[in-house]
Scaffold this motif. Structure first.
Motif, short mmCIF file in Angstrom:
data_model
loop_
_atom_site.label_atom_id
_atom_site.label_comp_id
_atom_site.label_asym_id
_atom_site.label_seq_id
_atom_site.Cartn_x
_atom_site.Cartn_y
_atom_site.Cartn_z
N VAL A 1 0.84 -1.20 0.00
CA VAL A 1 0.00 0.00 0.00
C VAL A 1 0.88 1.25 0.00
N GLN A 2 1.92 1.23 0.80
CA GLN A 2 2.84 2.36 0.85
C GLN A 2 3.50 2.58 -0.52
N MET A 3 3.92 1.49 -1.16
CA MET A 3 4.55 1.61 -2.47
C MET A 3 3.55 2.09 -3.51
N ALA A 4 2.31 1.64 -3.43
CA ALA A 4 1.28 2.09 -4.37
C ALA A 4 1.08 3.60 -4.24
N LEU A 5 1.12 4.12 -3.02
CA LEU A 5 1.00 5.56 -2.82
C LEU A 5 2.20 6.29 -3.42
N ILE A 6 3.38 5.76 -3.20
CA ILE A 6 4.59 6.37 -3.77
C ILE A 6 4.52 6.39 -5.29
N SER B 1 1.81 6.34 -7.11
CA SER B 1 0.76 7.27 -7.53
C SER B 1 1.32 8.69 -7.62
N LEU B 2 2.08 9.09 -6.62
CA LEU B 2 2.70 10.41 -6.65
C LEU B 2 3.73 10.50 -7.78
N THR B 3 4.41 9.39 -8.04
CA THR B 3 5.36 9.35 -9.15
C THR B 3 4.65 9.55 -10.49
N GLY B 4 3.51 8.86 -10.65
CA GLY B 4 2.74 9.01 -11.88
C GLY B 4 2.23 10.43 -12.08
N LEU B 5 1.77 11.06 -11.00
CA LEU B 5 1.32 12.45 -11.10
C LEU B 5 2.46 13.37 -11.51
N THR B 6 3.65 13.09 -11.01
CA THR B 6 4.83 13.87 -11.40
C THR B 6 5.11 13.72 -12.89
N GLY B 7 5.03 12.48 -13.39
CA GLY B 7 5.25 12.26 -14.81
C GLY B 7 4.22 12.96 -15.67
N PHE B 8 2.95 12.89 -15.26
CA PHE B 8 1.89 13.56 -16.01
C PHE B 8 2.11 15.06 -16.04
N VAL C 1 12.00 12.06 -15.46
CA VAL C 1 11.77 12.99 -14.34
C VAL C 1 10.98 12.29 -13.23
N ALA C 2 9.98 11.51 -13.63
CA ALA C 2 9.17 10.79 -12.64
C ALA C 2 10.01 9.78 -11.86
N TYR C 3 10.97 9.14 -12.54
CA TYR C 3 11.83 8.17 -11.84
C TYR C 3 12.71 8.87 -10.81
N ALA C 4 13.22 10.06 -11.17
CA ALA C 4 13.99 10.84 -10.21
C ALA C 4 13.11 11.22 -9.01
N ALA C 5 11.85 11.57 -9.29
CA ALA C 5 10.91 11.88 -8.20
C ALA C 5 10.66 10.64 -7.34
N PHE C 6 10.59 9.47 -7.97
CA PHE C 6 10.40 8.22 -7.24
C PHE C 6 11.53 7.99 -6.24
N LEU C 7 12.76 8.20 -6.69
CA LEU C 7 13.90 8.05 -5.79
C LEU C 7 13.85 9.08 -4.67
N GLY C 8 13.41 10.30 -4.99
CA GLY C 8 13.26 11.32 -3.97
C GLY C 8 12.21 10.95 -2.94
N LEU C 9 11.11 10.36 -3.39
CA LEU C 9 10.06 9.92 -2.47
C LEU C 9 10.54 8.78 -1.57
N LEU C 10 11.38 7.90 -2.12
CA LEU C 10 11.97 6.86 -1.28
C LEU C 10 12.86 7.47 -0.20
N LEU D 1 4.17 -1.08 -12.30
CA LEU D 1 3.40 -1.56 -11.15
C LEU D 1 3.98 -2.85 -10.57
N TYR D 2 4.87 -3.52 -11.31
CA TYR D 2 5.50 -4.71 -10.75
C TYR D 2 6.31 -4.38 -9.50
N VAL D 3 6.73 -3.11 -9.42
CA VAL D 3 7.47 -2.68 -8.23
C VAL D 3 6.61 -2.85 -6.98
N VAL D 4 5.29 -2.71 -7.13
CA VAL D 4 4.39 -2.90 -5.99
C VAL D 4 4.46 -4.34 -5.50
N TYR D 5 4.61 -5.28 -6.43
CA TYR D 5 4.64 -6.70 -6.07
C TYR D 5 5.81 -7.02 -5.15
#
Length: 261
Positions: A33-38, A40-47, A71-80, A181-185
């Motif tokens: 669930v935590q990763m799904a939220l991360i 989601s924020l990553t996807g919004l950044t990409g959009f 850019v979204a991947y960089a945001a993903f690492l920042g969120l982590l 989304l495999y990252v969620v798995y």
């Protein structure tokens, strides 16, 4: 003998590291669930990035989409990083709890159990991609023409060749999303491992000496670069296919309006 002792020490460090990660994975609160939220924020950044690039004049989707994903991947690492900081600040010092407990074949997590096989990052991922020849089947034009006449009779003015390309592009977009989304798995292992690395490298467990230590960012990239690359590649090819179908289109909305108008 020296080589044997070094090899034994390396194996011991890997086992200690695995015990820590397994213990932490079991203790995390709904990691998927935590990763799904991360994500989601990553996807919004990409959009948002794609929208900004479009407004700045970068209208070619096959270039804009991969840049937005980068850019979204960089945001993903920042969120982590923010996620790790949260656990540091709340005093997450129970890392060694259950370290001596037997380790199951799979990694259990709070709320669910699973056997997780994660990307090692050491594989040679070659090939892939999509070809540019969409007219290989000689029967396709006649089939498209007859189907097109049926759709026109039903009130739809649709070019079936364009529609076929659009469907291919949409399939690529879905494939890219599934790859990300495999990252969620494998989130339980990923989040546990980067947290272990952050706590160990940060010196919070100085009394633990017999363990393999590495920076959390190295682990995060090693575990997630391939899904990110798949997603960027799929979106880039999808953008190119959309332009083949509707050369004047600059957005996905333009493609749908051109095909179904």
């Amino acid at each position: 003998m020296g080589y044997s002792r070094g090899q034994d020490r390396s194996l011991s460090e890997k086992r200690s590291r695995k015990r820590l990660i397994d213990s932490k994975a079991r203790a995390l609160f709904y990691p998927r669930v935590q990763m799904a939220l991360i994500l989601s924020l990553t996807g919004l950044t990409g959009f948002a990035t794609s929208f900004i690039l479009f407004k700045l004049g970068l209208t070619l989707p096959w270039i804009r989409y991969p840049l937005a994903i980068a850019v979204a991947y960089a945001a993903f690492l920042g969120l982590l990083y923010l996620w790790i900081s949260y656990h540091r600040n709340k005093g997450d010092l129970d890392l060694l709890s259950g370290i001596d407990a037997p380790i199951d074949a799979g990694i259990g997590t709070t709320g669910s159990g699973t056997d997780v096989d994660v990307f090692s990052g050491a594989g040679d991922f070659g090939g892939g991609g999509a070809g540019g020849a969409f007219d290989a089947a000689p029967e396709a034009p006649s089939a498209f023409s007859s189907a097109g006449e049926s759709l026109k009779d039903a009130g739809f003015d649709v070019d079936l060749e364009e529609l076929g390309l659009v469907l291919i592009g949409l399939a690529l977009l879905v494939g890219g999303l599934v790859a990300s989304l495999y990252v969620v798995y494998f989130a339980p292992v990923l989040l546990a491992e980067i947290l272990v690395d952050a706590l160990l490298v940060g010196g919070l467990y100085k009394r633990v000496s017999d363990i393999d230590r590495r920076h959390w960012l190295q682990t995060a990239i090693r575990k997630t670069w391939f899904p990110a690359l798949l997603c960027a590649t799929a979106f880039g090819i999808a953008g190119y296919v959309f332009q083949l179908a509707v050369p004047e289109a600059r957005t996905l909305g333009d493609v749908f309006r051109a095909v179904f108008s």
